[in-house]
Design a protein around this motif. Sequence first.
Motif, PDB file in Angstrom:
ATOM      1  N   LEU A  75      51.649  40.114  41.632  1.00 12.62           N
ATOM      2  CA  LEU A  75      52.404  38.949  41.188  1.00 12.62           C
ATOM      3  C   LEU A  75      53.096  39.304  39.883  1.00 12.62           C
ATOM      4  CD1 LEU A  75      53.188  35.994  41.559  1.00 12.62           C
ATOM      5  CD2 LEU A  75      51.116  35.359  40.307  1.00 12.62           C
ATOM      6  N   LYS A 105      47.708  31.459  38.932  1.00  8.08           N
ATOM      7  CA  LYS A 105      46.484  32.023  39.508  1.00  8.08           C
ATOM      8  C   LYS A 105      45.222  31.262  39.101  1.00  8.08           C
ATOM      9  CE  LYS A 105      45.823  36.466  39.278  1.00  8.08           C
ATOM     10  NZ  LYS A 105      45.452  36.850  40.655  1.00  8.08           N
ATOM     11  N   ARG A 120      43.874  31.932  36.211  1.00  7.20           N
ATOM     12  CA  ARG A 120      43.199  33.104  35.645  1.00  7.20           C
ATOM     13  C   ARG A 120      42.886  32.871  34.164  1.00  7.20           C
ATOM     14  NH1 ARG A 120      44.227  39.185  36.639  1.00  7.20           N
ATOM     15  NH2 ARG A 120      43.910  40.198  34.650  1.00  7.20           N
ATOM     16  N   ALA A 179      48.326  39.099  43.679  1.00  6.14           N
ATOM     17  CA  ALA A 179      49.009  37.833  43.944  1.00  6.14           C
ATOM     18  C   ALA A 179      48.120  36.870  44.727  1.00  6.14           C
ATOM     19  CB  ALA A 179      50.309  38.095  44.693  1.00  6.14           C
ATOM     20  N   ASN A 180      47.012  36.471  44.103  1.00  3.59           N
ATOM     21  CA  ASN A 180      46.065  35.554  44.719  1.00  3.59           C
ATOM     22  C   ASN A 180      45.530  34.588  43.666  1.00  3.59           C
ATOM     23  OD1 ASN A 180      44.864  38.179  43.814  1.00  3.59           O
ATOM     24  ND2 ASN A 180      42.991  37.006  44.007  1.00  3.59           N
ATOM     25  N   LEU A 181      44.927  33.498  44.110  1.00  2.00           N
ATOM     26  CA  LEU A 181      44.223  32.637  43.181  1.00  2.00           C
ATOM     27  C   LEU A 181      43.055  33.407  42.582  1.00  2.00           C
ATOM     28  CD1 LEU A 181      44.114  29.242  45.122  1.00  2.00           C
ATOM     29  CD2 LEU A 181      45.478  29.783  43.082  1.00  2.00           C
ATOM     30  N   TYR A 182      42.722  33.106  41.348  1.00  3.20           N
ATOM     31  CA  TYR A 182      41.656  33.816  40.657  1.00  3.20           C
ATOM     32  C   TYR A 182      40.350  33.720  41.447  1.00  3.20           C
ATOM     33  CZ  TYR A 182      38.382  35.176  37.008  1.00  3.20           C
ATOM     34  OH  TYR A 182      37.396  35.810  36.299  1.00  3.20           O
ATOM     35  N   SER A 187      41.914  39.895  47.382  1.00  2.00           N
ATOM     36  CA  SER A 187      43.302  40.287  47.135  1.00  2.00           C
ATOM     37  C   SER A 187      44.140  40.196  48.411  1.00  2.00           C
ATOM     38  CB  SER A 187      43.349  41.706  46.574  1.00  2.00           C
ATOM     39  OG  SER A 187      42.739  41.757  45.303  1.00  2.00           O
ATOM     40  N   ASP A 206      47.450  31.272  49.136  1.00  4.71           N
ATOM     41  CA  ASP A 206      46.959  30.984  47.785  1.00  4.71           C
ATOM     42  C   ASP A 206      48.017  30.424  46.841  1.00  4.71           C
ATOM     43  OD1 ASP A 206      44.577  31.982  48.674  1.00  4.71           O
ATOM     44  OD2 ASP A 206      44.381  33.535  47.147  1.00  4.71           O
ATOM     45  N   LEU A 207      49.257  30.899  46.951  1.00  5.92           N
ATOM     46  CA  LEU A 207      50.239  30.628  45.890  1.00  5.92           C
ATOM     47  C   LEU A 207      51.497  29.914  46.355  1.00  5.92           C
ATOM     48  CD1 LEU A 207      50.015  34.022  43.926  1.00  5.92           C
ATOM     49  CD2 LEU A 207      48.807  31.873  43.470  1.00  5.92           C
ATOM     50  N   GLU A 259      38.059  39.323  40.264  1.00 10.40           N
ATOM     51  CA  GLU A 259      39.470  39.452  39.871  1.00 10.40           C
ATOM     52  C   GLU A 259      39.872  40.906  39.861  1.00 10.40           C
ATOM     53  OE1 GLU A 259      43.302  38.337  38.495  1.00 10.40           O
ATOM     54  OE2 GLU A 259      41.743  37.592  39.802  1.00 10.40           O
TER      55      GLU A 259
END
Length: 328
Positions: free
Chosen positions: A40, A57, A59, A144-147, A151, A161-162, A327
């Motif tokens: 990302l 994310k 994050r 490029a994923n939510l925390y 992956s 996820d996004l 992560e």
Amino acid sequence: MTKYLKINAAQPEPSIIKLAAQYIKAGELVAFPTETVYGLGADAFQPEAVNKIFLAKGRPPENALLVHVSNLEQVQKIAAEVPSTARKLIARFWPGPLSIILPSLPSVPAIIRGGQAGVGLRMPSHPVALAFIEEAGPLAAPSANLYGRPSPTNAGHVRQDLDGRIAAVLDAGDTGVGLESTLIDLSPGKCRLLRQGAISIELIEECLGQKIELVAGTESRPGYKTKVKVILSASEADFEAQIAKNHSRGTSLGVVGINNHSGYKIENVKPYFNLDLSGAGFNLYAIIREAEANGVETLLFAPIDSEQAGAALMERLRRAASNGDSEE
């Protein structure tokens, strides 16, 4: 609305690359393929854009980000020093799935470094990634994923996820390796492995001609946030016992064979997945996400030869079997 831009993985169309780079230069986020997982990206020199990564994310802001580059001239604009150890690794493994922490120039935004003096650099080998970074400039880019989620190894995983959280996705199909890059810290006075990945510690030690410190805790990172419970079988007997136990409980069960091994009594278990330990790459994350999409509650892995799988994949498997945070 997130734009999904189909692009040729081997020969990326310049017009699509230019469009994606325009999003970056405007301070937006774009997901893009690498040879490991989808990253990302944000302009590494726009702190406001980089902050959008953390927001999209979920994050923690203290977590440092890798900077992806496409040429050595970009490295000179980010790293204050490139020691001989780094030059050896760059010559051998770049472009490729190796990330190197080097002393940072003051111009690198603090939000990227997470309060550290060093900055992590990587030059991916995927043609789309290289063309994109060449056009857009250095990119701060975690996965490029939510925390905490596995992956993403294709654009569909990024969408899960996004979607709606980022400007665009460069969709070049599935990635190759399917595991995150290896991360080594070469800050002054250090030579240590922080994350096992697509390049083994043995290959790095062979290249440098010295032993590498494996940081304590590398093998026990927190697990993934998933809707499916992952179980690793210790033996064939354990595998079959777990199948019987889940059937007696009425649990929605999926099983994972290794390299299409059909020697186990699994003919009555569906869905069935295959974990590929050879060929194009590993597909662990894709299996977990597909199992979730199929409503699987328990995902049971057949016994795995740890030597054949390798340290990096075994570490991810253990994390998958322990629900928690994770992560790249």
